[in-house]
Write a protein that holds these residues in place. Structure first.
Motif, PDB file in Angstrom:
ATOM      1  N   PRO A  37     -14.968 -19.050   7.005  1.00  0.00           N
ATOM      2  CA  PRO A  37     -16.236 -19.149   6.203  1.00  0.00           C
ATOM      3  C   PRO A  37     -17.131 -18.717   7.177  1.00  0.00           C
ATOM      4  N   PHE A  38     -16.993 -18.129   8.149  1.00  0.00           N
ATOM      5  CA  PHE A  38     -18.017 -17.553   9.234  1.00  0.00           C
ATOM      6  C   PHE A  38     -18.685 -16.451   8.554  1.00  0.00           C
ATOM      7  N   LYS A  39     -17.906 -15.541   7.860  1.00  0.00           N
ATOM      8  CA  LYS A  39     -18.557 -14.232   7.426  1.00  0.00           C
ATOM      9  C   LYS A  39     -19.710 -14.906   6.385  1.00  0.00           C
ATOM     10  N   SER A  40     -19.589 -15.703   5.508  1.00  0.00           N
ATOM     11  CA  SER A  40     -20.405 -16.062   4.363  1.00  0.00           C
ATOM     12  C   SER A  40     -21.698 -16.927   5.188  1.00  0.00           C
ATOM     13  N   ILE A  41     -21.298 -17.584   6.139  1.00  0.00           N
ATOM     14  CA  ILE A  41     -22.416 -18.113   7.013  1.00  0.00           C
ATOM     15  C   ILE A  41     -23.287 -17.230   7.534  1.00  0.00           C
ATOM     16  N   VAL A  42     -22.813 -16.286   8.343  1.00  0.00           N
ATOM     17  CA  VAL A  42     -23.488 -15.269   9.064  1.00  0.00           C
ATOM     18  C   VAL A  42     -24.306 -14.339   8.045  1.00  0.00           C
ATOM     19  N   MET A  52     -21.769   2.818  10.510  1.00  0.00           N
ATOM     20  CA  MET A  52     -22.170   1.386  10.789  1.00  0.00           C
ATOM     21  C   MET A  52     -22.629   0.739  12.226  1.00  0.00           C
ATOM     22  N   LYS A  53     -23.575  -0.029  12.374  1.00  0.00           N
ATOM     23  CA  LYS A  53     -23.800  -0.656  13.788  1.00  0.00           C
ATOM     24  C   LYS A  53     -22.880  -1.549  14.217  1.00  0.00           C
ATOM     25  N   PRO A  54     -22.562  -1.691  15.646  1.00  0.00           N
ATOM     26  CA  PRO A  54     -21.452  -2.691  15.967  1.00  0.00           C
ATOM     27  C   PRO A  54     -22.066  -3.931  15.554  1.00  0.00           C
ATOM     28  N   ALA A  55     -23.123  -4.583  15.206  1.00  0.00           N
ATOM     29  CA  ALA A  55     -23.484  -5.795  14.928  1.00  0.00           C
ATOM     30  C   ALA A  55     -23.082  -5.965  13.316  1.00  0.00           C
ATOM     31  N   GLU A  56     -23.525  -4.920  12.782  1.00  0.00           N
ATOM     32  CA  GLU A  56     -22.794  -5.056  11.259  1.00  0.00           C
ATOM     33  C   GLU A  56     -21.485  -5.200  10.880  1.00  0.00           C
ATOM     34  N   ASN A  57     -20.621  -4.250  11.691  1.00  0.00           N
ATOM     35  CA  ASN A  57     -19.247  -4.018  11.629  1.00  0.00           C
ATOM     36  C   ASN A  57     -18.600  -5.471  12.129  1.00  0.00           C
ATOM     37  N   TYR A  58     -19.430  -6.091  13.262  1.00  0.00           N
ATOM     38  CA  TYR A  58     -18.722  -7.483  13.709  1.00  0.00           C
ATOM     39  C   TYR A  58     -18.939  -8.426  12.322  1.00  0.00           C
ATOM     40  N   ILE A  59     -20.042  -8.620  11.864  1.00  0.00           N
ATOM     41  CA  ILE A  59     -20.365  -9.555  10.792  1.00  0.00           C
ATOM     42  C   ILE A  59     -19.293  -9.178   9.618  1.00  0.00           C
ATOM     43  N   LEU A  60     -19.253  -8.184   9.297  1.00  0.00           N
ATOM     44  CA  LEU A  60     -18.390  -7.669   8.133  1.00  0.00           C
ATOM     45  C   LEU A  60     -16.732  -7.922   8.417  1.00  0.00           C
ATOM     46  N   ASN A  61     -16.341  -8.165   9.584  1.00  0.00           N
ATOM     47  CA  ASN A  61     -14.971  -8.284  10.050  1.00  0.00           C
ATOM     48  C   ASN A  61     -14.595  -9.784  10.324  1.00  0.00           C
ATOM     49  N   GLN A  90     -28.249 -13.843   8.158  1.00  0.00           N
ATOM     50  CA  GLN A  90     -28.703 -12.837   8.091  1.00  0.00           C
ATOM     51  C   GLN A  90     -29.827 -12.573   7.302  1.00  0.00           C
ATOM     52  N   LEU A  91     -29.534 -12.928   6.057  1.00  0.00           N
ATOM     53  CA  LEU A  91     -30.520 -12.749   4.763  1.00  0.00           C
ATOM     54  C   LEU A  91     -31.889 -13.473   5.057  1.00  0.00           C
TER      55      LEU A  91
END
Length: 120
Positions: free
Chosen positions: A14-19, A1-10, A23-24
């Motif tokens: 509500p930040f995760k849902s917003i990001v 997993m790329k660092p940016a993807e890992n950052y987002i998933l962690n 991203q979509l």
């Protein structure tokens, strides 16, 4: 997993849902944009230039979508925040419901198309 993807998933809510929603939108409208991890936050690059970054502010409760531009837009200036920054502006989202994809895509497109800015 790329660092940016890992950052987002962690991210916490509500930040995760917003990001993830942001991203979509970015990936649907800018299919050639590359997600990278710069300065400890997710950055999208398009045509070898920064398109935008996602910076969650846990302290203030929003996600900042930052982008580089010096221009005043033909539309949607009331949503663009500069806070004294000369070359960086942003759109801020406190919830997924705050996101208007038309505004986001317009502003990112206009900022990216600003001629010669990336070489200054």
């Amino acid at each position: 997993m790329k660092p940016a993807e890992n950052y987002i998933l962690n991210l916490t809510e509500p930040f995760k849902s917003i990001v993830l929603h942001l991203q979509l939108i970015v990936e649907q409208n800018f299919p050639n944009a590359e997600l990278q991890f710069k300065w400890k936050i997710p950055f999208y690059y398009l045509d070898n230039s920064p398109l935008c970054y996602f910076n969650p502010s846990r302290k203030k409760g929003y996600v900042d979508v930052g982008f580089y531009t010096t221009q005043i837009f033909d539309k949607y200036n009331e949503f663009v925040i500069s806070e004294g920054r000369k070359k960086v502006k942003s759109l801020r989202y406190f919830s997924v419901e705050d996101i208007d994809s038309d505004i986001l895509v317009y502003v990112l497109t206009a900022a990216h198309e600003e001629k010669g800015f990336w070489r200054k």
